[in-house]
Design a protein around this motif. Structure first.
Motif, PDB file in Angstrom:
ATOM      1  N   PRO A   1       0.781  -1.229   0.000  1.00 31.50           N
ATOM      2  CA  PRO A   1       0.000   0.000   0.000  1.00 31.50           C
ATOM      3  C   PRO A   1       0.821   1.292   0.000  1.00 31.50           C
ATOM      4  CG  PRO A   1       0.073  -0.912   2.206  1.00 31.50           C
ATOM      5  CD  PRO A   1       0.842  -1.849   1.335  1.00 31.50           C
ATOM      6  N   GLN A   2       2.124   1.209   0.119  1.00 31.21           N
ATOM      7  CA  GLN A   2       2.949   2.409   0.251  1.00 31.21           C
ATOM      8  C   GLN A   2       2.737   3.366  -0.925  1.00 31.21           C
ATOM      9  OE1 GLN A   2       7.040   1.378   0.646  1.00 31.21           O
ATOM     10  NE2 GLN A   2       7.698   3.493   0.844  1.00 31.21           N
ATOM     11  N   GLY A   3       2.695   4.647  -0.655  1.00 33.20           N
ATOM     12  CA  GLY A   3       2.457   5.635  -1.711  1.00 33.20           C
ATOM     13  C   GLY A   3       3.720   5.982  -2.475  1.00 33.20           C
ATOM     14  N   GLY A   4       3.540   6.374  -3.733  1.00 34.24           N
ATOM     15  CA  GLY A   4       4.635   6.910  -4.532  1.00 34.24           C
ATOM     16  C   GLY A   4       5.715   5.928  -4.922  1.00 34.24           C
ATOM     17  N   VAL A   5       5.386   4.630  -4.936  1.00 32.54           N
ATOM     18  CA  VAL A   5       6.397   3.632  -5.288  1.00 32.54           C
ATOM     19  C   VAL A   5       6.190   3.051  -6.691  1.00 32.54           C
ATOM     20  CG1 VAL A   5       6.903   3.000  -2.903  1.00 32.54           C
ATOM     21  CG2 VAL A   5       5.104   1.779  -4.123  1.00 32.54           C
ATOM     22  N   GLY A   6       5.163   3.566  -7.399  1.00 33.20           N
ATOM     23  CA  GLY A   6       4.974   3.137  -8.788  1.00 33.20           C
ATOM     24  C   GLY A   6       3.867   2.112  -8.987  1.00 33.20           C
ATOM     25  N   LYS A   7       2.993   1.937  -8.018  1.00 27.60           N
ATOM     26  CA  LYS A   7       1.895   0.954  -8.181  1.00 27.60           C
ATOM     27  C   LYS A   7       0.997   1.319  -9.363  1.00 27.60           C
ATOM     28  CE  LYS A   7       0.085   1.581  -4.117  1.00 27.60           C
ATOM     29  NZ  LYS A   7       1.021   2.598  -3.639  1.00 27.60           N
ATOM     30  N   THR A   8       0.537   2.572  -9.395  1.00 20.68           N
ATOM     31  CA  THR A   8      -0.365   3.002 -10.461  1.00 20.68           C
ATOM     32  C   THR A   8       0.335   2.931 -11.814  1.00 20.68           C
ATOM     33  OG1 THR A   8      -1.591   4.434  -8.970  1.00 20.68           O
ATOM     34  CG2 THR A   8      -1.778   4.914 -11.307  1.00 20.68           C
ATOM     35  N   THR A   9       1.558   3.423 -11.862  1.00 19.92           N
ATOM     36  CA  THR A   9       2.325   3.392 -13.107  1.00 19.92           C
ATOM     37  C   THR A   9       2.467   1.964 -13.602  1.00 19.92           C
ATOM     38  OG1 THR A   9       3.536   5.319 -12.325  1.00 19.92           O
ATOM     39  CG2 THR A   9       4.509   4.105 -14.157  1.00 19.92           C
ATOM     40  N   THR A  10       2.759   1.037 -12.685  1.00 24.10           N
ATOM     41  CA  THR A  10       2.900  -0.374 -13.046  1.00 24.10           C
ATOM     42  C   THR A  10       1.576  -0.932 -13.556  1.00 24.10           C
ATOM     43  OG1 THR A  10       4.595  -0.653 -11.352  1.00 24.10           O
ATOM     44  CG2 THR A  10       3.569  -2.661 -12.184  1.00 24.10           C
TER      45      THR A  10
ATOM     46  N   PRO B   1      -8.684   5.413  -3.945  1.00 27.65           N
ATOM     47  CA  PRO B   1      -9.464   6.656  -3.939  1.00 27.65           C
ATOM     48  C   PRO B   1      -8.691   7.869  -4.468  1.00 27.65           C
ATOM     49  CG  PRO B   1      -9.627   5.548  -1.804  1.00 27.65           C
ATOM     50  CD  PRO B   1      -8.596   4.811  -2.607  1.00 27.65           C
ATOM     51  N   GLN B   2      -7.370   7.759  -4.526  1.00 27.14           N
ATOM     52  CA  GLN B   2      -6.568   8.851  -5.081  1.00 27.14           C
ATOM     53  C   GLN B   2      -6.932   9.101  -6.542  1.00 27.14           C
ATOM     54  OE1 GLN B   2      -2.358   8.108  -4.723  1.00 27.14           O
ATOM     55  NE2 GLN B   2      -2.179   9.811  -3.274  1.00 27.14           N
ATOM     56  N   GLY B   3      -7.378   8.051  -7.223  1.00 26.80           N
ATOM     57  CA  GLY B   3      -7.912   8.197  -8.572  1.00 26.80           C
ATOM     58  C   GLY B   3      -6.885   8.491  -9.649  1.00 26.80           C
TER      59      GLY B   3
HETATM   60  N1  LIG Z   1       9.964   3.562 -13.092  1.00 23.94           N
HETATM   61  C1  LIG Z   1       9.787   4.849 -12.807  1.00 23.94           C
HETATM   62  N2  LIG Z   1      10.767   5.733 -13.049  1.00 23.94           N
HETATM   63  C2  LIG Z   1      10.620   7.038 -12.737  1.00 23.94           C
HETATM   64  N3  LIG Z   1       9.506   7.584 -12.185  1.00 23.94           N
HETATM   65  C3  LIG Z   1       8.505   6.745 -11.928  1.00 23.94           C
HETATM   66  C4  LIG Z   1       8.589   5.336 -12.201  1.00 23.94           C
HETATM   67  N4  LIG Z   1       7.433   4.748 -11.805  1.00 23.94           N
HETATM   68  C5  LIG Z   1       6.679   5.742 -11.305  1.00 23.94           C
HETATM   69  N5  LIG Z   1       7.310   6.945 -11.383  1.00 23.94           N
HETATM   70  C6  LIG Z   1       6.780   8.233 -10.931  1.00 23.94           C
HETATM   71  O1  LIG Z   1       6.661   8.179  -9.497  1.00 23.94           O
HETATM   72  C7  LIG Z   1       5.483   8.838  -9.088  1.00 23.94           C
HETATM   73  C8  LIG Z   1       4.607   7.926  -8.271  1.00 23.94           C
HETATM   74  O2  LIG Z   1       4.186   6.840  -9.090  1.00 23.94           O
HETATM   75  P1  LIG Z   1       2.763   6.180  -8.913  1.00 23.94           P
HETATM   76  O3  LIG Z   1       2.683   5.078  -9.928  1.00 23.94           O
HETATM   77  O4  LIG Z   1       1.681   7.199  -8.940  1.00 23.94           O
HETATM   78  O5  LIG Z   1       2.906   5.573  -7.444  1.00 23.94           O
HETATM   79  P2  LIG Z   1       1.829   4.908  -6.473  1.00 23.94           P
HETATM   80  O6  LIG Z   1       0.651   4.496  -7.291  1.00 23.94           O
HETATM   81  O7  LIG Z   1       2.542   3.755  -5.847  1.00 23.94           O
HETATM   82  O8  LIG Z   1       1.482   5.954  -5.454  1.00 23.94           O
HETATM   83  C9  LIG Z   1       4.787   9.362 -10.347  1.00 23.94           C
HETATM   84  O9  LIG Z   1       5.119  10.724 -10.516  1.00 23.94           O
HETATM   85  C10 LIG Z   1       5.373   8.509 -11.449  1.00 23.94           C
HETATM   86  O10 LIG Z   1       5.381   9.188 -12.677  1.00 23.94           O
END
Ligand SMILES: Nc1ncnc2c1ncn2[C@@H]1O[C@H](COP(=O)(O)OP(=O)(O)O)[C@@H](O)[C@H]1O
Ligand SMILES: [Mg+2]
Length: 115
Positions: free
Chosen positions: A22-31, A53-55
């Motif tokens: 669940p940690q924030g800002g680690v790339g979950k959404t991006t993945t 809910p962050q959407g």
């Molecule tokens: N592999 C990556 N390299 C560089 N930046 C990334 C990478 N994956 C995610 N980010 C950036 O990190 C930030 C957080 O990513 P996000 O996917 O929103 O995290 P989470 O969903 O875990 O909170 C975003 O600004 C995203 O663009």
């Protein structure tokens, strides 16, 4: 969610984004967005559902406004009406919607009362 193939343990982020926690800002959404896009590109009909809910999925894919997962959970929308085209072939998405946070609270409260 991508299910692991038989014989794989599914513990790695490549197989199952739940593994990221669940940690924030680690790339979950991006993945999740990239796995969904890759799945769609590979020709699989793919539905990406945002349960955060962050959407951020809605923002990331530029989804149009409309009812999302929260509205469906609250009984305010049919599921079909929450599914939005992304403009990419084979890829549809359900946004969290502004009411997902409230829906989580309402369901938790309901569970406590009936529990
Ligand atoms: N592999 C990556 N390299 C560089 N930046 C990334 C990478 N994956 C995610 N980010 C950036 O990190 C930030 C957080 O990513 P996000 O996917 O929103 O995290 P989470 O969903 O875990 O909170 C975003 O600004 C995203 O663009
Ligand atoms: Mg996120």
């Amino acid at each position: 969610m991508i299910r692991p193939r038989p014989g794989e343990d599914g513990g790695g982020a490549a197989e199952d984004s739940r593994g990221l926690g669940p940690q924030g800002g680690v790339g979950k959404t991006t993945t999740a967005v990239n796995l969904a896009a890759a799945s769609a590109r590979a020709g699989r009909k793919t539905l990406l559902v945002d349960v955060d809910p962050q959407g951020s999925v809605g923002t990331s894919l530029g989804l149009p406004d409309g009812p999302g997962l929260g509205a469906w959970l609250l009984g305010d929308a049919d599921f079909e009406d929450t599914v939005r085209a992304t403009g990419r072939e084979n890829l549809d998405a359900v946004a969290a919607g502004t009411d997902l946070l409230g829906a989580e609270d309402a369901l938790r409260e309901k569970g406590r009362r009936s529990g």
